[in-house]
Design a protein around this motif. Structure first.
Motif, PDB file in Angstrom:
ATOM      1  N   VAL A 392       0.859  -1.380   0.024  1.00 41.73           N
ATOM      2  CA  VAL A 392      -0.144  -0.091  -0.059  1.00 41.73           C
ATOM      3  C   VAL A 392       0.851   1.321  -0.114  1.00 41.73           C
ATOM      4  O   VAL A 392       1.871   1.266   0.669  1.00 41.73           O
ATOM      5  CB  VAL A 392      -0.933  -0.010   1.304  1.00 41.73           C
ATOM      6  CG1 VAL A 392      -1.903   1.323   1.201  1.00 41.73           C
ATOM      7  CG2 VAL A 392      -1.799  -1.314   1.412  1.00 41.73           C
ATOM      8  N   ARG A 393       0.409   2.284  -0.813  1.00 44.32           N
ATOM      9  CA  ARG A 393       1.170   3.532  -0.857  1.00 44.32           C
ATOM     10  C   ARG A 393       0.204   4.477  -0.149  1.00 44.32           C
ATOM     11  O   ARG A 393      -0.895   4.675  -0.564  1.00 44.32           O
ATOM     12  CB  ARG A 393       1.445   3.889  -2.382  1.00 44.32           C
ATOM     13  CG  ARG A 393       2.047   5.311  -2.351  1.00 44.32           C
ATOM     14  CD  ARG A 393       2.635   5.707  -3.777  1.00 44.32           C
ATOM     15  NE  ARG A 393       3.151   6.847  -3.913  1.00 44.32           N
ATOM     16  CZ  ARG A 393       2.951   7.731  -4.541  1.00 44.32           C
ATOM     17  NH1 ARG A 393       1.712   7.807  -5.418  1.00 44.32           N
ATOM     18  NH2 ARG A 393       3.489   8.924  -4.690  1.00 44.32           N
ATOM     19  N   ILE A 394       1.026   5.183   0.813  1.00 43.89           N
ATOM     20  CA  ILE A 394       0.155   6.044   1.630  1.00 43.89           C
ATOM     21  C   ILE A 394       0.705   7.557   1.276  1.00 43.89           C
ATOM     22  O   ILE A 394       1.816   8.173   1.151  1.00 43.89           O
ATOM     23  CB  ILE A 394       0.587   5.849   3.162  1.00 43.89           C
ATOM     24  CG1 ILE A 394       0.264   4.364   3.462  1.00 43.89           C
ATOM     25  CG2 ILE A 394      -0.406   6.888   3.901  1.00 43.89           C
ATOM     26  CD1 ILE A 394      -1.060   3.944   3.396  1.00 43.89           C
ATOM     27  N   LEU A 395      -0.523   8.378   1.047  1.00 36.30           N
ATOM     28  CA  LEU A 395      -0.060   9.734   0.378  1.00 36.30           C
ATOM     29  C   LEU A 395      -0.893  10.625   1.560  1.00 36.30           C
ATOM     30  O   LEU A 395      -1.891  10.267   1.906  1.00 36.30           O
ATOM     31  CB  LEU A 395      -0.628  10.069  -0.822  1.00 36.30           C
ATOM     32  CG  LEU A 395       0.017   9.227  -1.974  1.00 36.30           C
ATOM     33  CD1 LEU A 395      -0.712   7.956  -2.408  1.00 36.30           C
ATOM     34  CD2 LEU A 395      -0.148  10.277  -3.328  1.00 36.30           C
ATOM     35  N   TYR A 396      -0.356  11.590   1.845  1.00 37.57           N
ATOM     36  CA  TYR A 396      -0.980  12.756   2.840  1.00 37.57           C
ATOM     37  C   TYR A 396      -0.726  14.021   2.427  1.00 37.57           C
ATOM     38  O   TYR A 396       0.452  14.513   2.077  1.00 37.57           O
ATOM     39  CB  TYR A 396      -0.348  12.026   4.328  1.00 37.57           C
ATOM     40  CG  TYR A 396       0.810  12.249   4.512  1.00 37.57           C
ATOM     41  CD1 TYR A 396       1.440  13.658   5.232  1.00 37.57           C
ATOM     42  CD2 TYR A 396       1.772  11.347   4.474  1.00 37.57           C
ATOM     43  CE1 TYR A 396       2.895  13.524   5.476  1.00 37.57           C
ATOM     44  CE2 TYR A 396       3.321  11.329   4.772  1.00 37.57           C
ATOM     45  CZ  TYR A 396       3.639  12.582   5.031  1.00 37.57           C
ATOM     46  OH  TYR A 396       4.872  12.551   5.402  1.00 37.57           O
ATOM     47  N   THR A 397      -1.605  14.875   2.932  1.00 39.25           N
ATOM     48  CA  THR A 397      -1.075  16.430   2.747  1.00 39.25           C
ATOM     49  C   THR A 397      -2.031  17.253   3.716  1.00 39.25           C
ATOM     50  O   THR A 397      -3.295  16.856   4.158  1.00 39.25           O
ATOM     51  CB  THR A 397      -1.603  16.943   1.252  1.00 39.25           C
ATOM     52  OG1 THR A 397      -1.150  18.341   1.047  1.00 39.25           O
ATOM     53  CG2 THR A 397      -3.133  16.567   0.944  1.00 39.25           C
ATOM     54  N   GLY A 398      -1.482  18.366   3.916  1.00 37.87           N
ATOM     55  CA  GLY A 398      -2.363  19.146   4.863  1.00 37.87           C
ATOM     56  C   GLY A 398      -1.187  20.147   5.341  1.00 37.87           C
ATOM     57  O   GLY A 398      -0.663  20.930   4.206  1.00 37.87           O
ATOM     58  N   PRO A 441       2.057  18.284  11.929  1.00 41.06           N
ATOM     59  CA  PRO A 441       1.570  19.099  12.921  1.00 41.06           C
ATOM     60  C   PRO A 441       0.271  18.991  13.029  1.00 41.06           C
ATOM     61  O   PRO A 441      -0.555  18.389  12.358  1.00 41.06           O
ATOM     62  CB  PRO A 441       1.964  20.346  11.690  1.00 41.06           C
ATOM     63  CG  PRO A 441       2.924  19.865  10.793  1.00 41.06           C
ATOM     64  CD  PRO A 441       2.458  18.425  10.780  1.00 41.06           C
ATOM     65  N   ALA A 442      -0.327  19.970  13.926  1.00 43.36           N
ATOM     66  CA  ALA A 442      -1.782  19.991  14.169  1.00 43.36           C
ATOM     67  C   ALA A 442      -2.500  20.675  12.850  1.00 43.36           C
ATOM     68  O   ALA A 442      -1.839  21.345  12.295  1.00 43.36           O
ATOM     69  CB  ALA A 442      -1.962  20.789  15.377  1.00 43.36           C
ATOM     70  N   GLY A 443      -3.746  20.110  12.857  1.00 38.67           N
ATOM     71  CA  GLY A 443      -4.549  20.646  11.695  1.00 38.67           C
ATOM     72  C   GLY A 443      -5.194  19.518  10.784  1.00 38.67           C
ATOM     73  O   GLY A 443      -4.946  18.257  11.406  1.00 38.67           O
ATOM     74  N   THR A 444      -5.649  19.841   9.748  1.00 39.23           N
ATOM     75  CA  THR A 444      -6.359  18.918   8.963  1.00 39.23           C
ATOM     76  C   THR A 444      -5.364  18.127   8.120  1.00 39.23           C
ATOM     77  O   THR A 444      -4.683  18.634   7.432  1.00 39.23           O
ATOM     78  CB  THR A 444      -7.452  19.364   8.080  1.00 39.23           C
ATOM     79  OG1 THR A 444      -8.351  20.291   9.051  1.00 39.23           O
ATOM     80  CG2 THR A 444      -8.234  18.482   7.103  1.00 39.23           C
ATOM     81  N   THR A 445      -5.362  16.781   8.200  1.00 42.93           N
ATOM     82  CA  THR A 445      -4.666  16.328   7.022  1.00 42.93           C
ATOM     83  C   THR A 445      -5.463  15.000   6.355  1.00 42.93           C
ATOM     84  O   THR A 445      -6.064  14.490   6.837  1.00 42.93           O
ATOM     85  CB  THR A 445      -3.271  15.347   7.964  1.00 42.93           C
ATOM     86  OG1 THR A 445      -2.568  16.324   8.830  1.00 42.93           O
ATOM     87  CG2 THR A 445      -2.664  14.558   6.885  1.00 42.93           C
ATOM     88  N   TYR A 446      -5.295  14.993   5.156  1.00 41.29           N
ATOM     89  CA  TYR A 446      -5.970  14.315   4.280  1.00 41.29           C
ATOM     90  C   TYR A 446      -4.909  13.060   3.756  1.00 41.29           C
ATOM     91  O   TYR A 446      -3.901  13.231   3.326  1.00 41.29           O
ATOM     92  CB  TYR A 446      -6.459  15.019   3.213  1.00 41.29           C
ATOM     93  CG  TYR A 446      -7.008  16.245   3.094  1.00 41.29           C
ATOM     94  CD1 TYR A 446      -8.388  16.379   3.464  1.00 41.29           C
ATOM     95  CD2 TYR A 446      -6.272  17.456   3.483  1.00 41.29           C
ATOM     96  CE1 TYR A 446      -9.171  17.382   3.686  1.00 41.29           C
ATOM     97  CE2 TYR A 446      -7.353  18.788   3.822  1.00 41.29           C
ATOM     98  CZ  TYR A 446      -8.617  18.614   3.695  1.00 41.29           C
ATOM     99  OH  TYR A 446      -9.274  19.728   3.998  1.00 41.29           O
TER     100      TYR A 446
END
Length: 486
Positions: A392-398, A441-446
């Motif tokens: 599985v490839r995991i991508l995240y942004t925020g 960091p704190a905040g919304t991560t997708y």
């Protein structure tokens, strides 16, 4: 009697008082005059002329026979009658000469009329577009040619050179009006006129259209280049091959260079992608120009390379612009192209981040609201585990953006449904789940989880509000499709 009757007036019959025969001669001659006058370019019909000569011959023979049988009261002596007959023969002979002159004049008038009709064709055609007027121009030119070839000594033929001067000016009028694109076809036509007319006594220099055509090709090409019209390259190509040594041909290379600079300015504007496309098109079109005859091949190759280089420099801002416009698929394609070709560019790191964010935004549009930065790290731990038999490839942004890959779980299998997975996934203490802990960091991560095993399972997404003081876990698992849970 015979000589007097040959005059056509039956005067021999008058001497022997044969009035009916004399009247017949007058009638025949009158008919001839009615047909012959006024003089016609085609002359007297051959059949009528032969018939008249036959009648004169018959009258001469008949008059001679009758004269031998009839004594004359006047003139008193035969020699005088003979002399009188010879003198009177000068009348029809002179008439023939005068008629021949009148016929020649009729021919001249006919030829002048033909010339005038051709002139009117040219004047009328001058008010029409060349494509419409060309048949009339060619018809008039054919008249001029025929006059010079078939009647070279006529007054009409002598006037043809002057008429050709007017012809050239009329056909070439769009050039004088600075309608350069419209002037090309008529000027190309004028270049063929010397061959049509034999190249002699044209009334204008044979190279009259050349400089005008070279100027028109350049000016029209430059105008179409400014308008983004592909016809520019046809114009420049014709100029470089037809007039390679002309001053106009020398202007092509600086003109295309100026077009490159102008297009490159667009890389800084609101639509850098259009500028990239324009620069690439310029590079291709410039490379296709036939600069060999003009000695410009190397210079044009350098210009083409410069256009392509400037285009490559705009690929990154183009990708960014597409991302900001929400065209995430196009942004991915553009920036991957940038990453493949620009191995040393300083924007590579951020381009990689934008590609990741764009992939996530294709599934979660909210993730693409902000352009990612190259920032990394944070203090909130998030552990991502893989409870699936696929890599599985995991991508995240925020606040930060990144990606990584988790190996497949060798002891794991698919879950029958999402309910079963939610209670059991990643909770078996006897299994060693592939995992990785991030600090964000704190905040919304997708998040976006993409299966890499080729099973056809669908990607799964999650949106997490991260806050200090909590531990977060992401668990990837497979059911009928592809999903993940906390």
């Amino acid at each position: 009697m015979a000589l007097l009757n040959l005059g056509g007036l039956g005067l021999g019959y008058a001497l022997i008082r044969r009035w009916a025969a004399m009247a017949g001669c007058w009638t025949v001659t009158g008919v001839l005059l009615l047909v012959a006058l006024p003089a016609d370019p085609d002359g007297v019909p051959g059949g009528l002329l032969v018939a008249h000569l036959v009648v004169l011959g018959v009258a001469a023979v008949h008059g001679a026979v009758r004269g031998l049988r009839t004594p004359l009261s006047w003139p008193p002596r035969s020699p005088v009658a003979v002399l009188l007959g010879l003198v009177l023969l000068a009348v029809p002979a002179g008439g023939v000469v005068v008629y021949a002159g009148a016929q020649d004049e009729a021919v001249e008038r006919m030829l002048l009329d033909r010339l005038d009709r051709a002139d009117r064709l040219v004047r009328t055609a001058g008010n029409e577009p060349f494509a419409t007027a060309e048949p009339d121009y060619r018809e008039a030119l054919a008249v001029y040619r025929d006059l010079r070839a078939d009647h070279p000594d006529s007054r009409a033929a002598e006037r043809v050179p002057d008429r050709l001067g007017v012809y050239y000016e009329t056909v070439g009028a769009p050039y004088e009006r600075k309608e350069y694109c419209a002037a090309i076809a008529p000027l190309e036509h004028l270049r063929t006129v010397p061959r049509t007319m034999g190249g002699k006594n044209l009334g204008v220099p044979a190279d009259w259209p050349d400089d005008r055509l070279a100027t028109s090709l350049y000016e029209c090409g430059a105008e179409e280049l400014d308008g983004g019209n592909d016809g520019a390259w046809e114009r420049f190509g014709e100029l470089l091959t037809t007039f390679p040594d002309s001053p106009q041909a020398r202007k092509v290379e600086p003109t295309v260079d100026a077009a490159i600079d102008e297009a490159a300015e667009g890389l800084k504007g609101d639509d850098p992608c259009s500028a990239v496309e324009r620069l690439r098109a310029l590079g291709t079109d410039i490379a296709g120009l036939p600069g060999e005859k003009a000695g410009l091949a190397d210079a044009l190759d350098k210009s083409a390379d410069r256009a392509e280089k400037r285009a490559r420099s705009g690929v990154y801002p183009c990708g960014v612009d597409r991302y900001e416009d929400g065209r995430f698929g196009e942004a991915i394609e553009t920036l991957n192209d940038f990453l493949d070709t620009e191995k040393k560019d300083g924007n590579r790191a951020r381009a990689q981040k934008i590609v990741i964010a764009a992939e996530i935004a294709q599934e979660i549009p909210e993730a693409g609201k902000r352009l990612p930065t190259t920032a990394s790290g944070g203090s909130i731990p998030v552990t991502v585990m893989n409870d699936s038999p696929e890599e599985v490839r995991i991508l995240y942004t925020g606040p930060v953006t990144g990606s990584f890959t988790l190996k497949a779980c060798g002891d794991c299998s698919r879950y029958s449904d999402a309910l079963s997975a939610s209670s059991r996934a990643c909770k078996d203490s006897g299994k060693s789940y592939p995992q990785r802990t991030l600090h964000l960091p704190a905040g919304t991560t997708y998040f976006l989880h993409k299966p890499m095993g080729g099973s056809g399972a669908s990607p799964a997404t999650d949106t997490v509000e991260l806050d200090h003081g909590y531990l977060y876990t992401e668990c990837a698992y497979i059911t009928e499709g592809f999903d993940f849970g906390l």
